[in-house]
Scaffold this active site. Sequence first.
Site, PDB file in Angstrom:
ATOM      1  CB  THR A   1      -0.898  -0.034   1.266  1.00  0.00           C
ATOM      2  OG1 THR A   1      -1.945  -0.875   1.019  1.00  0.00           O
ATOM      3  CG2 THR A   1      -1.580   1.397   1.314  1.00  0.00           C
TER       4      THR A   1
ATOM      5  CB  SER B   1       2.382  -8.064   0.603  1.00  0.00           C
ATOM      6  OG  SER B   1       1.538  -8.134   1.772  1.00  0.00           O
TER       7      SER B   1
HETATM    8  N1  ASP Z   1      -2.745  -5.553   0.398  1.00  0.00           N
HETATM    9  C1  ASP Z   1      -1.915  -4.608   0.998  1.00  0.00           C
HETATM   10  C2  ASP Z   1      -0.452  -5.357   0.658  1.00  0.00           C
HETATM   11  O1  ASP Z   1      -0.416  -6.129   1.524  1.00  0.00           O
HETATM   12  C3  ASP Z   1      -1.995  -4.028   2.026  1.00  0.00           C
HETATM   13  C4  ASP Z   1      -0.955  -3.118   2.810  1.00  0.00           C
HETATM   14  O2  ASP Z   1      -0.020  -2.901   2.117  1.00  0.00           O
HETATM   15  O3  ASP Z   1      -1.190  -2.490   3.584  1.00  0.00           O
HETATM   16  O4  ASP Z   1       0.497  -5.287  -0.141  1.00  0.00           O
END
Ligand code: ASP
Length: 315
Positions: free
Chosen positions: A11, A56
């Site tokens: 994110t 991720s």
């Molecule tokens: N879906 C995102 C990730 O894990 C969530 C984040 O980074 O806060 O890459």
Amino acid sequence: MKTLVIHTGGTIGMVQTEKGFAPKAGVVEDCLIELQYQGQIKGRFDLSVAMPLIDSANATPQDWNWIATRIAKHHSDYDAFVVTHGTDTLAYTSSALCFALEGLQKPVILTGAMLPLTEPQNDGRRNLLDAMATARDCAAGVWVQFAGQKLHGTRVRKSHSSAFDAFNASPSSALPIHQAAEFRRHSYGDFNVPVLGATPGMSGCVVQFCAQRADGIVLRCYGSGTLPDSPDLTEALKTAQQRGIPVIAVSQCAEGGISLGTYAAGSLLQEAGVIDGRDATAEAAYAKLQYVLSRHQTPKARRDALAQPLCGEFS
Ligand code: ASP
């Protein structure tokens, strides 16, 4: 002071797209350069950027290998390493790096954000600055810097899905480091490790399916280490035992861990030779199982490595 920033995605470096937030090259890089220009980052840094940047959720043990390789390759060139990463699997990666980087002599700080740097009032800027500052004066080991807290790499878990203060960690008297006289990187292989949770009416045949095919199993038991002691579940755990695949038990409770032998309803775990994961998180247990499967060949060597704490992952 020289830091290598390894940007993997998440994110922190995302932008809004038609389908929702997605990683974009340049977001983290530009922010770091701006912070340095403003004098908010002390010391020098270089950047190593993953291609492609990922959410991720798509991380695999091969991504752990990529990060660990970058650190190993430059272990003597830099004083510290900062890894920007998505929050969803950050706790898996921090555990995996802890196990893989044996004899690590530098701080490795993982960070990320709940709101991208491209959004107003995001937490990414603060987390990035904090991670760069922590990297300067922190003990060697793998740490997570998030929302003002420096957390132990194998004790940390994502505990909130939207608040900025999204991580916590159980206390540990041990440093998040795999101690050894010399630095050495270990690689992760390609192993099937299902994480199975005990539920009321849990199906023994699903566990049997895994016991016949998986390379190892993480079993998330109730409370202090119970699960339904049905004949088909007992049979499934016996299959795993006969195949010599490691099964490690952890608790579904965030605190306290398991204590095998407390209840008769958990006795099948001991009878089937299930390994006591004590108060390890499921994330740390999963990464450790992958590490042990990759590093050791025999069931006995794997059991022995799983039964002892390597990086403070259980108390
Ligand atoms: N879906 C995102 C990730 O894990 C969530 C984040 O980074 O806060 O890459």
